[in-house]
Scaffold this motif. Structure first.
Motif, PDB file in Angstrom:
ATOM      1  N   GLY A 633       0.634  -1.093   0.108  1.00 17.51           N
ATOM      2  CA  GLY A 633       0.083   0.156  -0.120  1.00 17.51           C
ATOM      3  C   GLY A 633       0.762   1.017   0.330  1.00 17.51           C
ATOM      4  O   GLY A 633      -0.234   2.322  -0.997  1.00 17.51           O
ATOM      5  N   ALA A 634       1.898   0.824   0.977  1.00 22.06           N
ATOM      6  CA  ALA A 634       3.262   2.425   0.714  1.00 22.06           C
ATOM      7  C   ALA A 634       3.054   2.723  -0.423  1.00 22.06           C
ATOM      8  O   ALA A 634       3.480   3.654  -1.049  1.00 22.06           O
ATOM      9  N   GLN A 635       3.681   2.114  -1.324  1.00 19.69           N
ATOM     10  CA  GLN A 635       4.531   1.735  -2.418  1.00 19.69           C
ATOM     11  C   GLN A 635       2.899   2.546  -3.532  1.00 19.69           C
ATOM     12  O   GLN A 635       3.708   3.294  -4.510  1.00 19.69           O
ATOM     13  N   LYS A 636       2.277   1.997  -3.401  1.00 20.19           N
ATOM     14  CA  LYS A 636       0.860   2.210  -4.356  1.00 20.19           C
ATOM     15  C   LYS A 636       0.676   4.103  -4.144  1.00 20.19           C
ATOM     16  O   LYS A 636       0.374   4.499  -5.158  1.00 20.19           O
ATOM     17  N   LEU A 637       0.041   4.132  -2.657  1.00 20.26           N
ATOM     18  CA  LEU A 637       0.447   5.649  -2.400  1.00 20.26           C
ATOM     19  C   LEU A 637       2.022   6.452  -3.385  1.00 20.26           C
ATOM     20  O   LEU A 637       1.587   7.464  -3.653  1.00 20.26           O
ATOM     21  N   ALA A 638       3.270   5.826  -3.280  1.00 18.23           N
ATOM     22  CA  ALA A 638       4.496   6.534  -3.969  1.00 18.23           C
ATOM     23  C   ALA A 638       3.948   6.790  -4.993  1.00 18.23           C
ATOM     24  O   ALA A 638       4.469   7.807  -5.905  1.00 18.23           O
ATOM     25  N   ASP A 639       3.653   5.080  -5.868  1.00 10.22           N
ATOM     26  CA  ASP A 639       4.052   6.278  -7.416  1.00 10.22           C
ATOM     27  C   ASP A 639       2.507   6.649  -7.661  1.00 10.22           C
ATOM     28  O   ASP A 639       2.974   7.487  -8.805  1.00 10.22           O
ATOM     29  N   LYS A 640       1.117   6.931  -7.419  1.00 14.37           N
ATOM     30  CA  LYS A 640       0.331   7.889  -7.052  1.00 14.37           C
ATOM     31  C   LYS A 640       0.777   9.295  -7.450  1.00 14.37           C
ATOM     32  O   LYS A 640       0.260   9.854  -8.080  1.00 14.37           O
ATOM     33  N   PHE A 641       1.317   9.861  -5.890  1.00 15.17           N
ATOM     34  CA  PHE A 641       1.699  11.244  -5.996  1.00 15.17           C
ATOM     35  C   PHE A 641       2.663  11.844  -5.819  1.00 15.17           C
ATOM     36  O   PHE A 641       2.833  12.532  -6.292  1.00 15.17           O
ATOM     37  N   GLY A 642       3.528  10.421  -6.219  1.00 17.58           N
ATOM     38  CA  GLY A 642       5.093  11.268  -5.842  1.00 17.58           C
ATOM     39  C   GLY A 642       6.446  12.036  -4.850  1.00 17.58           C
ATOM     40  O   GLY A 642       7.114  12.071  -4.714  1.00 17.58           O
ATOM     41  N   THR A 643       5.234  12.580  -3.906  1.00 26.90           N
ATOM     42  CA  THR A 643       6.382  13.370  -2.992  1.00 26.90           C
ATOM     43  C   THR A 643       5.470  12.991  -1.949  1.00 26.90           C
ATOM     44  O   THR A 643       4.184  13.136  -1.557  1.00 26.90           O
ATOM     45  N   LEU A 644       6.062  12.668  -0.927  1.00 23.79           N
ATOM     46  CA  LEU A 644       5.348  12.638   0.563  1.00 23.79           C
ATOM     47  C   LEU A 644       4.777  14.221   0.748  1.00 23.79           C
ATOM     48  O   LEU A 644       3.458  13.672   1.329  1.00 23.79           O
ATOM     49  N   GLU A 645       5.097  15.616   0.020  1.00 24.93           N
ATOM     50  CA  GLU A 645       3.492  16.131   0.684  1.00 24.93           C
ATOM     51  C   GLU A 645       2.356  16.477   0.247  1.00 24.93           C
ATOM     52  O   GLU A 645       1.661  16.737   0.179  1.00 24.93           O
ATOM     53  N   GLY A 646       2.984  15.147  -0.813  1.00 25.19           N
ATOM     54  CA  GLY A 646       1.805  15.126  -2.024  1.00 25.19           C
ATOM     55  C   GLY A 646       0.442  14.191  -1.352  1.00 25.19           C
ATOM     56  O   GLY A 646      -0.157  14.370  -1.711  1.00 25.19           O
ATOM     57  N   VAL A 647       1.157  13.737  -1.245  1.00 26.72           N
ATOM     58  CA  VAL A 647       0.810  12.272  -0.134  1.00 26.72           C
ATOM     59  C   VAL A 647       0.001  12.898   0.899  1.00 26.72           C
ATOM     60  O   VAL A 647      -1.522  12.124   1.768  1.00 26.72           O
ATOM     61  N   VAL A 648      -0.155  13.766   2.449  1.00 26.23           N
ATOM     62  CA  VAL A 648      -0.357  14.464   3.211  1.00 26.23           C
ATOM     63  C   VAL A 648      -1.290  15.187   2.997  1.00 26.23           C
ATOM     64  O   VAL A 648      -1.892  14.862   3.595  1.00 26.23           O
ATOM     65  N   LYS A 649      -1.571  15.825   1.675  1.00 22.55           N
ATOM     66  CA  LYS A 649      -2.261  16.571   1.979  1.00 22.55           C
ATOM     67  C   LYS A 649      -3.458  16.494   0.711  1.00 22.55           C
ATOM     68  O   LYS A 649      -4.075  16.719   0.105  1.00 22.55           O
ATOM     69  N   ALA A 650      -3.087  15.002  -0.138  1.00 18.60           N
ATOM     70  CA  ALA A 650      -4.082  14.825  -1.621  1.00 18.60           C
ATOM     71  C   ALA A 650      -5.292  13.639  -0.107  1.00 18.60           C
ATOM     72  O   ALA A 650      -5.483  13.944   0.823  1.00 18.60           O
ATOM     73  N   ASP A 651      -6.395  14.273  -0.993  1.00 22.46           N
ATOM     74  CA  ASP A 651      -7.566  14.621  -0.174  1.00 22.46           C
ATOM     75  C   ASP A 651      -8.181  12.659  -0.139  1.00 22.46           C
ATOM     76  O   ASP A 651      -7.573  12.027  -1.143  1.00 22.46           O
ATOM     77  N   TRP A 652      -9.021  12.119   0.537  1.00 24.48           N
ATOM     78  CA  TRP A 652      -9.698  10.960   0.630  1.00 24.48           C
ATOM     79  C   TRP A 652      -9.934  10.442  -1.309  1.00 24.48           C
ATOM     80  O   TRP A 652      -9.907   9.564  -1.199  1.00 24.48           O
ATOM     81  N   LEU A 653     -10.748  10.787  -1.819  1.00 23.48           N
ATOM     82  CA  LEU A 653     -11.087  10.642  -3.358  1.00 23.48           C
ATOM     83  C   LEU A 653      -9.670  10.767  -4.109  1.00 23.48           C
ATOM     84  O   LEU A 653     -10.342   9.642  -4.406  1.00 23.48           O
ATOM     85  N   ASP A 654      -8.856  11.289  -3.960  1.00 21.09           N
ATOM     86  CA  ASP A 654      -7.309  11.099  -4.631  1.00 21.09           C
ATOM     87  C   ASP A 654      -6.737   9.541  -4.191  1.00 21.09           C
ATOM     88  O   ASP A 654      -6.748   8.704  -4.773  1.00 21.09           O
ATOM     89  N   MET A 655      -7.106   9.236  -2.921  1.00 20.66           N
ATOM     90  CA  MET A 655      -6.358   8.128  -2.180  1.00 20.66           C
ATOM     91  C   MET A 655      -7.657   7.194  -2.568  1.00 20.66           C
ATOM     92  O   MET A 655      -6.983   5.752  -3.270  1.00 20.66           O
ATOM     93  N   ARG A 656      -8.694   7.632  -2.450  1.00 19.28           N
ATOM     94  CA  ARG A 656      -9.455   6.123  -3.167  1.00 19.28           C
ATOM     95  C   ARG A 656      -9.595   6.061  -4.128  1.00 19.28           C
ATOM     96  O   ARG A 656      -9.488   4.153  -4.553  1.00 19.28           O
ATOM     97  N   GLN A 657      -8.583   6.531  -5.051  1.00 19.70           N
ATOM     98  CA  GLN A 657      -8.904   5.690  -6.355  1.00 19.70           C
ATOM     99  C   GLN A 657      -7.704   4.490  -6.381  1.00 19.70           C
ATOM    100  O   GLN A 657      -6.819   4.251  -7.427  1.00 19.70           O
ATOM    101  N   THR A 658      -6.176   4.736  -5.652  1.00 19.81           N
ATOM    102  CA  THR A 658      -5.455   4.433  -5.165  1.00 19.81           C
ATOM    103  C   THR A 658      -5.582   2.674  -4.388  1.00 19.81           C
ATOM    104  O   THR A 658      -5.367   2.009  -4.676  1.00 19.81           O
ATOM    105  N   LEU A 659      -6.312   2.936  -3.463  1.00 22.56           N
ATOM    106  CA  LEU A 659      -6.319   1.879  -2.208  1.00 22.56           C
ATOM    107  C   LEU A 659      -7.710   1.755  -2.272  1.00 22.56           C
ATOM    108  O   LEU A 659      -8.731   2.393  -2.043  1.00 22.56           O
ATOM    109  N   PRO A 660      -8.032   0.565  -1.833  1.00 18.42           N
ATOM    110  CA  PRO A 660      -8.941   0.209  -0.517  1.00 18.42           C
ATOM    111  C   PRO A 660      -9.796   1.598  -0.202  1.00 18.42           C
ATOM    112  O   PRO A 660      -8.905   2.193   0.426  1.00 18.42           O
ATOM    113  N   GLU A 661     -11.454   1.166   0.439  1.00 17.71           N
ATOM    114  CA  GLU A 661     -11.713   2.329   1.008  1.00 17.71           C
ATOM    115  C   GLU A 661     -11.310   2.354   2.266  1.00 17.71           C
ATOM    116  O   GLU A 661     -10.656   3.662   2.995  1.00 17.71           O
ATOM    117  N   LYS A 662     -11.128   1.183   2.978  1.00 20.19           N
ATOM    118  CA  LYS A 662     -10.200   0.623   4.464  1.00 20.19           C
ATOM    119  C   LYS A 662      -8.658   1.956   4.924  1.00 20.19           C
ATOM    120  O   LYS A 662      -8.753   2.577   5.912  1.00 20.19           O
TER     121      LYS A 662
END
Length: 785
Positions: A633-662
């Motif tokens: 899951g951590a690698q999927k976030l890295a591939d999707k957002f590219g930066t730590l700041e991008g992960v920190v600021k990403a909203d739930w809908l953007d994350m939902r496109q990458t990870l299961p809801e929970k």
């Protein structure tokens, strides 16, 4: 895995302390059977986790360092200890390993019995006697197995040690090994004479023998009833006999005392008969024994079987069962150790156990007191295991008196009066920390507590730390008690007029100590880190920190998550390191050492090349322990957002496109906590500052030339110590082992090399003498000065 690593570190620390007390101070604090239990537990854990084995583990090594009061002697062939057997099944297992190691038939009509030598295991002090052309030229203690103490003037006073061998035909060089001991009658006479003059009496013959042999005044040794019994040979210029018993009988012919109980046994059943026979006669023997030693009799077979790192495969000590008695618990007192651990000590109504008067026993910790259900006034069963310090094993409840009192931990330190607090165990997992109570209580006084200060400085000056010769335990106790030192930094402020006033110091010794202190101002970074006494940081971890981060500045500020990028440093140890350097008092001491004391650390440099740009965004996100997020899951976030700041600021809908809801909800909830977001950004910034961030320039890592190779050092080296040679080989990537095997790449053999060189030649291994070894180091730009 974390639980195993933590337990391994705990066991190593405890065993190191007991090794020091037994081998250096002659003041053992636990029975041999308890030490053996801890040792076997550690050995089993390391067998299950071989990647956690380190060269400084008690299993890799024998015992502890030599006293600085004597000249040090390096044993050309290490004086190894023996493996132990406690049950008949252990002996049968030993025989099976020997038989299989020699490839002998062990089944049916064609089974072949191994011939063993049998002799009692004397309870004294192991020594080495070196003869040149038949004349005694040196005596030495075993020490840590590699380095002992020169006690030549003292062994010459032992009446049954020949100063010149009898007869003729002895080898030009002959090292005789054996035990210096005191008979029961001699021990009784010594204690009687000590009482007559108001001197100190001894607890048992073993301590009396060890204390007598290690007197700085050999006149005292000469008046003690010491005896010597030979049990083998070390280095020898040519073979004497093709059997162990043959060697001993020839030594007897040359005037060397050997055991009258020495016998040969045909097979393991004969060994067990011998063990039971001498066990029945044990109390009637004129000397103390704690078991029987069995050795494969054939010298050729011994060489074929070889050695483990710590012990020979061809010998074993079958220990006698622990001996028990009943006595009364008069009181429980509390002692304070280096780390502040407040430990209960049982004060017992004196009772004789196996001929020795026993008056105290360690209780380990308050959990052990609770497990036993122990109360002051109880009648207890004590076990004198290993014939040294007893162990409380059971309470006799039916004899509990009406006025029995509960054992209570003191609220304040018995030494300094500071608060005593129970330690907490913190278990960290995904998204949470579980806190539980530890078994240890600690004084919070740190170095303001005299007991902790003394032990901390004893560690700081020890041989493998700052190596300040001349600062023994008693001297350090005087310095602390006289308020001359309050931290390690104060050692460097000592003046001649202060030292010469100390007990045991004169003009020359005072000047030598001042020079030794001054010489310690240029330690390697690894030695300095180890000397600081950081909890759970041994020599190897200190080397990892120094070699990887390159500077003390980085080590001091490194965050726990960043430290876990380094090899063999888990999160619990990382937190210990980080907490140590965050402590204000520790910062002040380190500042004083590097500032006022003008200490200059050596071997400092840049970040290890292999760690440059070694971090990845996915790996870092995984280290944050976000609930429900694993490496994938951590690698999927890295591939999707590219930066730590991008992960920190990403909203739930953007994350939902990458990870299961929970998982998406878990990530968003984690970073919605300001402290979590700040912590993550702080870790990333440190990775950038250190050069470990994925955006930093990645350095080309040139493989160290000896990576993957195992080297062995044997014999004496004239241009450097074996410790220095080991460090130089390790800097080139080699692993340095204590035993020769088919996997050994190269053996460095100095003068006096013995069985290791023999085995290397038998296996056809590459062997370098010291001249060739020095040339090899120079080829790789390694200084030998």
């Amino acid at each position: 895995m974390k639980a195993a690593e933590t337990r391994i570190l705990e066991l190593r620390a405890e065993l190191d302390l007991h090794n020091y007390r037994y081998h250096v101070l002659d003041e053992p604090s636990i029975p041999d059977v308890e030490y053996d239990r801890l040792f076997h537990e550690l050995k089993a854990l390391e067998a299950e986790n071989p990647h956690l084995v380190t060269p400084d583990s008690p299993t890799q090594r024998v015992g502890s360092a030599a006293l600085s009061a004597f000249t040090q002697v390096r044993h050309e062939i290490p004086m190894l200890s023996l493996g132990n057997a406690f049950e008949e099944t252990d002996m049968h297992e030993f025989d099976r390993r020997v038989t299989e190691g020699l490839d002998l038939p062990n089944d049916g009509l064609f089974a072949e019995k191994v011939e063993y030598s049998c002799e009692p295991k004397l309870d004294g002090l192991a020594v080495s006697l070196l003869y040149q052309n038949g004349a005694l030229v040196r005596g030495a203690t075993r020490g840590d197995g590699t380095t002992g103490e020169d006690i030549s003037v003292n062994v010459r006073t032992v009446r049954n040690i020949p100063l010149k061998l009898h007869g003729e035909g002895w080898p030009e060089t002959l090292e005789v090994r054996g035990e210096v001991f005191m008979s029961k009658a001699g021990f009784d006479r010594l204690n009687e004479s000590q009482l007559e003059v108001g001197g100190k009496t001894f607890a048992n013959p073993r301590n009396a023998a060890a204390g007598s042999l290690r007197q700085l005044d050999s006149k005292i040794t000469a008046n003690r009833p010491l005896e010597f019994c030979c049990y083998g040979i070390g280095q020898v210029s040519h073979d004497i006999s093709d059997t162990h018993i043959g060697n001993l009988k020839q030594l007897k012919a040359w005037g060397m005392p050997i055991s009258r109980e020495l016998k040969a046994a045909a097979g393991i059943e004969d060994c067990l008969k011998y063990y039971h026979d001498i066990g029945e006669r044990r109390l009637s023997l004129p000397y103390e024994i704690d078991g029987v030693v069995f050795k494969v009799n054939s010298i050729a077979a011994q060489r074929e079987l070889g050695f483990r790192a710590r012990e020979p495969r061809w010998a074993i000590a079958h220990k006698f069962p622990a001996m028990e008695e009943l006595t009364e618990l008069l009181d429980v007192e509390f002692q304070v150790g280096r780390t502040g651990a407040v430990t209960p000590v049982a004060r017992l109504k004196p009772v004789k156990v196996a001929g020795v008067t026993v008056a105290n026993a360690t209780l380990h910790n308050m959990d052990e007191v609770a497990r036993l259900g122990l109360m002051i006034g109880d009648t207890v069963i004590i076990r004198r295991a290993g014939d040294v310090i007893p162990q409380v094993v059971q309470v006799v409840l039916e004899r509990r008196p009406d006025n029995a009192r509960k054992v209570e931990i003191p609220q304040t330190c018995p030494v300094c009066g500071s608060q005593v607090e129970r330690t907490q165990l913190i278990k960290r997992s995904k998204g949470k920390e579980t806190v539980s109570e530890g078994a240890v209580y600690r004084c919070v006084g740190r170095l303001a507590c005299g007991a902790q200060l003394k032990q901390a400085i004893i560690h700081y000056v020890s041989r493998r730390a700052m190596d300040i010769e001349g600062l023994g335990d008693k001297t350090i106790e005087q310095l602390v008690d006289e308020k001359l030192i309050g931290s390690p930094a104060d050692l460097y402020k000592l003046e001649y007029d202060q030292i010469i006033e100390l007990e045991g110091f004169a003009d020359i010794s005072s000047k030598k100590l001042l020079k030794a202190i001054d010489d310690s101002k240029t330690p390697t970074l690894a030695r300095f880190i180890y000397a600081l006494g950081i909890p759970d940081v041994g020599e190897e971890t200190a080397k990892v920190l120094a070699r990887s981060l390159g500077s003390l500045d980085k080590v001091k500020v490194a965050l726990p998550e960043v430290l876990t990028y380094l090899p063999d440093i888990g999160l619990e140890v990382a937190h210990e390191i980080h907490s140590f350097f965050e402590d204000d008092h520790n910062q002040n001491v380190i500042g004083a050492l590097l500032g006022e004391c003008k200490m200059q650390l050596q071997d400092t440099g840049d970040l290890g090349a292999e760690f440059a740009a070694s971090a990845t965004l996915g790996g870092m996100l995984d280290k944050l322990n976000i609930p429900s997020i694993g490496p994938g899951g951590a690698q999927k976030l890295a591939d999707k957002f590219g930066t730590l700041e991008g992960v920190v600021k990403a909203d739930w809908l953007d994350m939902r496109q990458t990870l299961p809801e929970k998982q998406a909800q878990s990530v968003r909830a984690f970073f919605d906590v300001p402290e979590n977001a700040e912590r993550a950004l702080k870790i990333e910034q440190q990775l950038k500052d250190f050069g470990m961030h994925w955006q930093n320039e990645k350095k080309v890592v040139e493989g160290l030339p000896l990576t993957g190779q195992t080297w062995v050092l044997t014999g004496s080296l004239e241009l450097m110590s074996r410790d220095v040679a080991k460090e130089k080989l390790e800097s080139l990537g080699a692993k340095v082992s204590g035993s020769v095997s088919a996997k050994t790449h190269t053996v460095v053999a100095g003068p006096g090399a013995g069985s290791k060189l023999t085995k290397a030649n038998e296996l056809g291994l590459k062997v370098l003498d010291e001249e060739a070894f020095v040339a090899f180091l120079k080829q790789h730009d390694i200084s030998v000065e």
